[in-house]
Enzyme design. Structure first.
Site, PDB file in Angstrom:
ATOM      1  N   GLU A 106       0.825  -1.219   0.000  1.00 38.75           N
ATOM      2  CA  GLU A 106       0.000   0.000   0.000  1.00 38.75           C
ATOM      3  C   GLU A 106       0.857   1.267   0.000  1.00 38.75           C
ATOM      4  O   GLU A 106       0.497   2.255  -0.627  1.00 38.75           O
ATOM      5  CB  GLU A 106      -0.960  -0.022   1.197  1.00 38.75           C
ATOM      6  CG  GLU A 106      -2.083  -1.048   1.001  1.00 38.75           C
ATOM      7  CD  GLU A 106      -2.966  -1.188   2.224  1.00 38.75           C
ATOM      8  OE1 GLU A 106      -2.453  -1.654   3.261  1.00 38.75           O
ATOM      9  OE2 GLU A 106      -4.148  -0.822   2.150  1.00 38.75           O
ATOM     10  N   GLU A 126      -4.821  -9.424   3.305  1.00 35.67           N
ATOM     11  CA  GLU A 126      -5.609  -8.997   4.466  1.00 35.67           C
ATOM     12  C   GLU A 126      -6.844  -9.843   4.735  1.00 35.67           C
ATOM     13  O   GLU A 126      -7.147 -10.175   5.878  1.00 35.67           O
ATOM     14  CB  GLU A 126      -6.039  -7.522   4.310  1.00 35.67           C
ATOM     15  CG  GLU A 126      -4.906  -6.521   4.475  1.00 35.67           C
ATOM     16  CD  GLU A 126      -4.116  -6.271   3.203  1.00 35.67           C
ATOM     17  OE1 GLU A 126      -4.313  -7.005   2.214  1.00 35.67           O
ATOM     18  OE2 GLU A 126      -3.294  -5.342   3.193  1.00 35.67           O
TER      19      GLU A 126
END
Ligand SMILES: NC(=O)c1ccc[n+]([C@@H]2O[C@H](COP(=O)([O-])OP(=O)(O)OC[C@H]3O[C@@H](n4cnc5c(N)ncnc54)[C@H](O)[C@@H]3O)[C@@H](O)[C@H]2O)c1
Length: 706
Positions: A106, A126
């Site tokens: 990210e 995730e």
């Protein structure tokens, strides 16, 4: 590591280098975030024309600090830092290597350009941890590569390599050679053609990549891959929001939803499983001053299913290993199987033919115990027969060098009885690998009353190069895992005797989250294997004549499971698909009639309760008796070795989320129906319910009293 050097800024002419060094895997800890915050405002950065961000050591940022999941939310902080880099008025290049996951990816998405070395791997894992990307990933990835591909990456959580990442569009270039030099060159090229910042947040999602059908498909994929779970569905919803909301609103929505996810059992269970695995190597009663023994060579006795797999584990770890068997035929079969296993790894691109050759070179073979003379550790993996194992340990004792560790792979036998035939019982230990030994991560390390502390320590440490998750257990029938299996398997078999179909039982267990229904597991392992274990251990079982009669009936009818195409199910050659088989039902029904077992109806809920409650209940006995060091070790045994769903955290974590009182009441409910022989609540479970204590509180009280 000096905290001030975790993030440093260097200069190369007009380019600022932000270099992170947070071993072992550059996790984005609070110190790293602090360093990144300072670095972005560093005068060298403001004076520069471009920024390169790279990490030292084995990898670019491997991800966020999972340890922070249980604390206050950090998303706002991540957002502010990542945005600060994205907002820079000069181009920012992320130069990546290693395994870049989650928050690590990210931050790269918030940079303006991304380059990577060829071996780099990327993933957004995730949802497998019960959360969604929470540091901008749900909003930036679709802007960068389109919603369809972003949804696939996020929902599947799959790894992609550098070249795939380039094709997907979130890596601009795959570079070779020295990463720092390549990154500087890349930045200079950007400057030469006047390529300024290229902010992901400014990009628009291409509408053809974000149709209703695409989102429907992603939702279906999420339901299929993660039954009983919500994180992947939430991720799809949040990616959808990137279409209708501004970038800033999208980030805020992402934060709100990720924090909701963190409160779910699914997330807490997965995080618990993660930390439980890290904890297993900690053995409080073994002092740091205890030195482990050096393991530079190994021996394996028995070249069967397990022995072959164990030899592969040693070779994979670079440890030379000598494999012996009782006869030429057994040995050759074992060596052929090893060759086939390595070849299938080559065929699947997991290793090169050269590596296969190197590993095979580490495996030597012999029919003589003399060949074990120099081994630092010998693992015995012959048939599950106490007299045979004792005779082998006698021979081994005569040849093994002083200080060698003598290990047995028995799954059920009393290792004390094996150890005491030798002159050195303190060197004997159980190393219970799971099948296939070269694949399954669990290693139950079983200490006897004699095992020396340094032997335990050595084997726990050896599990690292062998790539195993070790859990320490004490000797008892079945140790931790197989002992808990008893009640679980007993009820599954009992229910088919009562008229449930194997598919009904297995489907209920699989829908609840077990990787494979237990009856299908028996078919895979071999019905004969189970029957032999039960015959060998008959004295251990309660006086129930119907105990394991479903297995026995199938075995007596010549149904051995997948190996001969018929067990609880029917199989076609070369195919593991389970087909229902009336013939199996008839055999089981006839056996049930001969024992006068009344037929019953079974809902999916009954099936799960009757199988899972005894399993959890036994965990409390194991804990109280000290067979396991801690509740979380029991959880690891079942998540790493028996396909218990990680998102339920493992049996003990699961017991607490179900509620200890609910579990106790459930045990008592079935006791009323089936009698107390099999339905006896564990004393510790009763005690915890009476005292309204959690398992953690019990542990603490025990520590305080010790
Ligand atoms: N198969 C599994 O799923 C599994 C899982 C965990 C533990 N185990 C345990 O591992 C052990 C081995 O099981 P397996 O399934 O590999 O058995 P297996 O039948 O596949 O292999 C046993 C091997 O031992 C050899 N052998 C027999 N006597 C010998 C002797 N005196 N000296 C040397 N070799 C001898 C046989 O020739 C054979 O090759 C057992 O104790 C079993 O309980 C098995």
């Amino acid at each position: 590591m000096n905290k001030s050097t975790i993030v440093r800024v260097e200069h190369d002419a007009e380019i600022a280098l932000i270099i992170i060094n947070n071993p072992p895997v550059n996790t984005i800890t609070a110190e790293v975030r602090d360093g990144l915050r300072k670095a972005v405002a560093h005068p060298d950065v403001s004076r520069s024309k471009a920024v390169v961000m790279l990490c030292e050591g084995s990898t670019f940022f491997s991800g966020a600090d999972i340890g922070e999941f249980n604390g206050p939310p950090k998303e706002a902080e991540y957002r502010e830092i990542f945005n600060a880099y994205e907002d820079l008025k000069i181009p920012v290049v992320a130069a990546m290597h290693g395994t870049v996951m989650g928050g690590g990816l990210e931050i790269a998405l918030a940079c303006h350009y991304r380059i990577a070395l060829p071996g780099t791997r990327f993933s957004m894992p995730e949802v497998t941890l019960g959360i969604i990307p929470g540091a901008g990933g749900t909003q930036r990835m679709p802007r960068l590569i389109g919603a369809e591909k972003a949804l696939d990456l996020i929902v599947s959580a799959r790894m992609v390599d550098a070249e795939q990442a380039r094709q997907l569009g979130f890596v601009d270039d795959v570079v070779s050679g020295d990463l720092k030099q390549a990154a500087l060159m890349y930045a200079r090229r950007l400057l030469a053609v006047n390529s300024g910042p290229r902010r992901t947040s400014d990009m628009r999602i291409e509408s053809v990549t974000a149709t209703a059908e695409i989102f429907d498909k992603a939702e279906q994929q999420a339901r299929k891959l993660y039954p009983n779970r919500t994180a992947a569905l939430v991720a799809v919803e949040v990616v959808k929001a990137s279409l209708t909301q501004s970038f800033t609103q999208g980030l805020e929505y992402e934060t709100k939803r990720v924090n909701e996810c963190k409160a779910t059992v699914e997330c807490r269970g997965a995080v618990h499983a993660f930390f439980a695995e890290r904890e297993t190597r900690r053995i409080p009663e073994i002092a740091d001053s205890v030195l482990s023994r050096k393991i530079q060579s190994a021996g394996v006795i028995g070249a069967g299913t397990m022995g072959g797999g164990i030899a592969i584990c040693f070779a994979n770890a670079g440890i030379p290993v000598t494999l012996i068997d009782a006869n030429e035929q057994g040995l050759q079969r074992g060596l052929d199987n090893i060759d086939k296993t390595f070849q299938s790894m080559v065929n699947r691109g997991r290793i090169t033919p050269e590596i296969k050759a190197q590993r095979l070179q580490l495996i030597s073979s012999s029919l003589s115990y003399d060949a074990l003379r120099n081994a630092d550790i010998v693992v015995e993996a012959v048939y599950e027969d106490l007299a045979l194992k004792r005779s082998i340990f006698l021979k081994l004792d005569a040849v093994a060098k002083s200080g060698a560790i003598l290990a047995t792979n028995t799954s059920t036998l009393d290792i004390d009885k094996i150890a005491t035939v030798t002159q050195r019982p303190s060197d004997v230990i159980g190393t219970h690998f799971f099948s296939p030994a070269n694949v399954m991560p669990l290693l139950e390390v079983v200490r006897t009353t004699h095992t020396a502390a340094d032997v335990i320590k050595t084997v726990m440490e050896l599990s690292k190069p062998l790539r195993k998750t070790p859990v320490l257990a004490r000797v008892c029938y079945g140790f931790i895992g197989n002992r808990m299996m008893e009640g679980y398997a007993r009820e599954a078999q009992r229910m088919v005797l009562e008229g449930a179909t194997p598919r009904q039982v297995d489907s209920a267990l699989e829908a609840w989250g077990m990787a494979m229904g237990i009856l299908a597991v028996f078919d895979m392992a071999g019905i004969d294997v189970g029957v032999n274990v039960h015959k060998a251990n008959a004295a251990q079982y309660p006086p129930d004549p119907a105990y394991y009669q479903a297995d026995l009936a199938l075995f007596e009818a010549g149904r051995l499971g997948q190996k001969n195409g018929k067990g609880y199910y029917r199989y076609e050659p070369g195919n593991r698909t389970r087909f229902d088989d009336d013939a199996a039902l008839e055999i089981i029904k006839a056996r049930a009639n001969s024992f006068g077992i009344p037929a019953r109806a079974h809902s999916a809920e009954d099936i799960v309760e009757r199988c899972v409650y005894p399993l959890l209940n036994e965990g409390f006995r194991i804990l109280e008796e000290g067979v396991a060091l801690r509740a979380s070790d029991i959880d690891v045994v079942w998540t790493a070795g028996y396909g218990f769903p990680r998102y339920r955290g493992g049996p003990m974590f699961c017991a607490e989320t179900i509620g200890l009182k609910v579990l106790l009441d459930g045990m008592l409910k079935y006791q009323k129906v089936f009698g107390p022989m099999h339905w006896q609540p564990a004393p510790l479970l009763v005690e915890l319910v009476q005292k309204q204590m959690t398992i953690a509180e019990w542990h603490q009280a025990k520590l305080a009293n010790s």
